[in-house]
Design an enzyme around this catalytic site. Structure first.
Site, PDB file in Angstrom:
ATOM      1  N   TYR A  58      -1.526 -45.420 -13.872  1.00 53.91           N
ATOM      2  CA  TYR A  58      -1.556 -43.957 -13.771  1.00 53.91           C
ATOM      3  C   TYR A  58      -2.744 -43.513 -12.911  1.00 53.91           C
ATOM      4  CZ  TYR A  58       1.784 -44.034 -17.681  1.00 53.91           C
ATOM      5  OH  TYR A  58       2.866 -44.263 -18.487  1.00 53.91           O
ATOM      6  N   SER A 197       8.441 -39.797 -22.434  1.00 51.31           N
ATOM      7  CA  SER A 197       9.190 -38.650 -21.893  1.00 51.31           C
ATOM      8  C   SER A 197       9.989 -37.948 -22.997  1.00 51.31           C
ATOM      9  CB  SER A 197      10.116 -39.086 -20.753  1.00 51.31           C
ATOM     10  OG  SER A 197       9.399 -39.755 -19.736  1.00 51.31           O
ATOM     11  N   GLY A 202       9.852 -32.330 -19.185  1.00 50.47           N
ATOM     12  CA  GLY A 202       9.820 -30.876 -19.045  1.00 50.47           C
ATOM     13  C   GLY A 202      11.149 -30.261 -18.628  1.00 50.47           C
TER      14      GLY A 202
HETATM   15  N1  LIG Z   1       6.068 -46.704 -20.392  1.00 50.35           N
HETATM   16  C1  LIG Z   1       6.556 -46.044 -19.369  1.00 50.35           C
HETATM   17  O1  LIG Z   1       7.162 -46.603 -18.440  1.00 50.35           O
HETATM   18  C2  LIG Z   1       6.406 -44.557 -19.337  1.00 50.35           C
HETATM   19  C3  LIG Z   1       7.190 -43.784 -18.471  1.00 50.35           C
HETATM   20  C4  LIG Z   1       7.023 -42.401 -18.491  1.00 50.35           C
HETATM   21  C5  LIG Z   1       6.089 -41.831 -19.362  1.00 50.35           C
HETATM   22  N2  LIG Z   1       5.315 -42.607 -20.168  1.00 50.35           N
HETATM   23  C6  LIG Z   1       4.297 -42.035 -21.106  1.00 50.35           C
HETATM   24  O2  LIG Z   1       4.903 -40.989 -21.861  1.00 50.35           O
HETATM   25  C7  LIG Z   1       4.179 -39.780 -21.665  1.00 50.35           C
HETATM   26  C8  LIG Z   1       5.081 -38.581 -21.780  1.00 50.35           C
HETATM   27  O3  LIG Z   1       6.164 -38.649 -20.874  1.00 50.35           O
HETATM   28  P1  LIG Z   1       6.273 -37.767 -19.548  1.00 50.35           P
HETATM   29  O4  LIG Z   1       4.917 -37.366 -19.100  1.00 50.35           O
HETATM   30  O5  LIG Z   1       7.130 -38.540 -18.613  1.00 50.35           O
HETATM   31  O6  LIG Z   1       7.130 -36.516 -19.960  1.00 50.35           O
HETATM   32  P2  LIG Z   1       7.203 -35.485 -21.199  1.00 50.35           P
HETATM   33  O7  LIG Z   1       6.082 -35.683 -22.127  1.00 50.35           O
HETATM   34  O8  LIG Z   1       8.584 -35.564 -21.712  1.00 50.35           O
HETATM   35  O9  LIG Z   1       7.077 -34.097 -20.448  1.00 50.35           O
HETATM   36  C9  LIG Z   1       5.871 -33.656 -19.885  1.00 50.35           C
HETATM   37  C10 LIG Z   1       6.133 -32.271 -19.328  1.00 50.35           C
HETATM   38  O10 LIG Z   1       6.453 -31.391 -20.411  1.00 50.35           O
HETATM   39  C11 LIG Z   1       5.576 -30.281 -20.395  1.00 50.35           C
HETATM   40  N3  LIG Z   1       5.291 -29.910 -21.788  1.00 50.35           N
HETATM   41  C12 LIG Z   1       4.475 -30.530 -22.667  1.00 50.35           C
HETATM   42  N4  LIG Z   1       4.478 -29.882 -23.837  1.00 50.35           N
HETATM   43  C13 LIG Z   1       5.305 -28.825 -23.703  1.00 50.35           C
HETATM   44  C14 LIG Z   1       5.687 -27.773 -24.562  1.00 50.35           C
HETATM   45  N5  LIG Z   1       5.235 -27.682 -25.801  1.00 50.35           N
HETATM   46  N6  LIG Z   1       6.553 -26.839 -24.074  1.00 50.35           N
HETATM   47  C15 LIG Z   1       7.021 -26.923 -22.822  1.00 50.35           C
HETATM   48  N7  LIG Z   1       6.696 -27.898 -21.945  1.00 50.35           N
HETATM   49  C16 LIG Z   1       5.833 -28.837 -22.393  1.00 50.35           C
HETATM   50  C17 LIG Z   1       4.335 -30.734 -19.667  1.00 50.35           C
HETATM   51  O11 LIG Z   1       3.705 -29.619 -19.058  1.00 50.35           O
HETATM   52  P3  LIG Z   1       2.109 -29.433 -18.942  1.00 50.35           P
HETATM   53  O12 LIG Z   1       1.546 -30.754 -18.494  1.00 50.35           O
HETATM   54  O13 LIG Z   1       1.950 -28.339 -17.960  1.00 50.35           O
HETATM   55  O14 LIG Z   1       1.581 -29.052 -20.299  1.00 50.35           O
HETATM   56  C18 LIG Z   1       4.933 -31.687 -18.637  1.00 50.35           C
HETATM   57  O15 LIG Z   1       5.426 -30.965 -17.517  1.00 50.35           O
HETATM   58  C19 LIG Z   1       3.553 -39.980 -20.265  1.00 50.35           C
HETATM   59  O16 LIG Z   1       2.560 -39.052 -20.001  1.00 50.35           O
HETATM   60  C20 LIG Z   1       3.119 -41.416 -20.370  1.00 50.35           C
HETATM   61  O17 LIG Z   1       1.933 -41.518 -21.121  1.00 50.35           O
HETATM   62  C21 LIG Z   1       5.476 -43.962 -20.188  1.00 50.35           C
END
Ligand SMILES: NC(=O)c1ccc[n+]([C@@H]2O[C@H](COP(=O)([O-])OP(=O)(O)OC[C@H]3O[C@@H](n4cnc5c(N)ncnc54)[C@H](OP(=O)(O)O)[C@@H]3O)[C@@H](O)[C@H]2O)c1
Length: 358
Positions: A58, A197, A202
């Site tokens: 990251y 995710s 989002g």
């Molecule tokens: N192992 C893997 O291969 C892998 C792959 C993908 C992700 N991940 C991990 O999983 C974590 C989460 O997944 P992700 O970042 O892909 O997506 P996510 O958590 O599903 O979505 C993040 C998005 O949702 C928004 N959000 C957060 N809380 C919210 C709420 N209460 N209401 C409305 N929108 C909201 C955030 O906006 P703001 O930022 O503006 O608050 C951001 O745009 C990652 O950060 C990472 O640590 C791991």
């Protein structure tokens, strides 16, 4: 914030975690908003989101530095999960990668060290053996895997020394495919499931039956749609969602997402509105380019070998092609798609999730 145990052998963590992908850049460093990112992580910790997920990939390492700044002086109250990249799975590379993460995170021990993606060109026993030694040296506390399918997971468990406490994989209302195989597998193996995710990056549904259902439930409880989604996921036995949030209002919402109870009727309505099965679309109906494939480790040939050997792939994401009703355009999963075509040919149906255009 409720705390829960990650699998039967893992650490106790906050039942909702904090993802960090995008804080400090996605795959390259972005140092323009460092103070805001550090403040967001600190605020998450103050609100009880004390299970932090990050990765050496990251922000090309920069995100770990920001996490390190945010947890300085309070690591004992926090569980930090980070990941080793698939191109670093050879023993000497794992050691180097772990040392790099420890340095950037500015901590003595990584609480949960996860293999980010499988790479079948490196024997899993060699990688896990090295991780075992890192546990014994006190550099990591627990071992986890990410993005493994059932076959790879079974192989890893068969040669693991220290327990593999959790699998991190995608799980949200748009992609519920793990309910068919990986989730029961993890439960049987006593592993926790870290749902990445969870808010579908989002892309909350904005129309149709899914959106109406979520808005109806959110209104009934005086909550937001995101809180309903996180609550629905966290009530699934063994599952810990890790939403990423940089926005303070989102952090507050996510930290309060378990302060209410979905009743049976709510759970059943969500179940009905979001199908757990992917579509099966003949591969030739998907339009995808091959640009950048040479940059992936493992590459399409290695992944194709895994598919031929029987490993299931995470569904690709497509949208209906705007100019041709018989076609779909690929929006995510280029590597998996080309590996599938190499392994199975273009006629065979590839597992796909169809996103409707906004
Ligand atoms: N192992 C893997 O291969 C892998 C792959 C993908 C992700 N991940 C991990 O999983 C974590 C989460 O997944 P992700 O970042 O892909 O997506 P996510 O958590 O599903 O979505 C993040 C998005 O949702 C928004 N959000 C957060 N809380 C919210 C709420 N209460 N209401 C409305 N929108 C909201 C955030 O906006 P703001 O930022 O503006 O608050 C951001 O745009 C990652 O950060 C990472 O640590 C791991």
């Amino acid at each position: 914030m409720i705390r829960t145990r990650l699998g039967k052998d893992g650490p106790f963590v906050s039942a909702i975690g904090l993802g960090t992908w995008g804080l400090g850049g996605r795959f390259t460093a972005d140092a323009r908003h460092d103070d805001l990112c550090v403040d967001a992580i600190k605020m998450g910790l103050d609100l009880g989101l004390t299970f932090i997920d990050t990765a050496e990939a990251y922000g090309a390492g920069h995100t770990e530095r920001l996490v390190g700044r945010a947890v300085r002086g309070r690591h004992s109250d926090v569980c930090i999960a980070t990941k080793v990249s698939p191109e670093h799975l050879r023993p000497e590379d794992v050691v180097r990668a772990a040392e790099g993460s420890l340095r950037r995170l500015d901590i003595d021990c990584i609480d949960l060290y996860q293999i980010h993606w499988p790479n079948s060109s490196v024997p899993i026993e060699a990688t896990l053996g090295t991780m075992d030694r890192l546990v014994e040296q006190g550099k990591i506390r627990f071992i986890g895997l990410s993005n493994f399918g059932c076959r790879g997971l079974a192989k890893a468990l068969s040669c693991a020394g220290h327990p593999v406490v959790a699998l991190q994989t995608e799980y949200n209302l748009f992609d519920r495919t793990i309910e068919n195989d990986l989730l029961p597998f993890c439960r049987k193996a006593g592993m926790g499931l870290i749902a990445y995710s969870p808010l579908d990056q989002g892309h909350s549904p904005t129309r149709g039956m899914g959106a109406e259902t979520l808005v109806g439930i959110a209104d009934k409880h005086g909550r937001t749609v995101a809180q309903v989604i996180l609550n629905w996921l966290a009530r699934v036995q063994g599952v810990v969602p890790i939403p990423k949030a940089g926005n303070p209002a989102h952090l507050r919402e996510n930290a309060a997402a378990l302060d209410f109870t979905l009743d049976e009727e709510d759970v059943a309505a969500v179940d009905l509105a979001f199908a757990p099965r992917p579509a099966a679309i003949p591969a030739w109906r998907v339009r995808a380019d091959t640009k950048g494939l040479q940059n992936f480790v493992p590459g399409p040939n290695e992944l194709a070998r895994d598919i031929v050997a029987g490993e299931a792939i995470k569904p690709i994401r497509v949208v209906p092609a705007p100019d041709d009703p018989s076609r779909f355009d690929l929006v995510e999963g280029k590597l998996r798609y080309w590996a599938w075509v190499k392994a199975m040919g273009a006629e065979r149906a590839v597992p796909a999730l169809v996103r409707q255009p906004a």
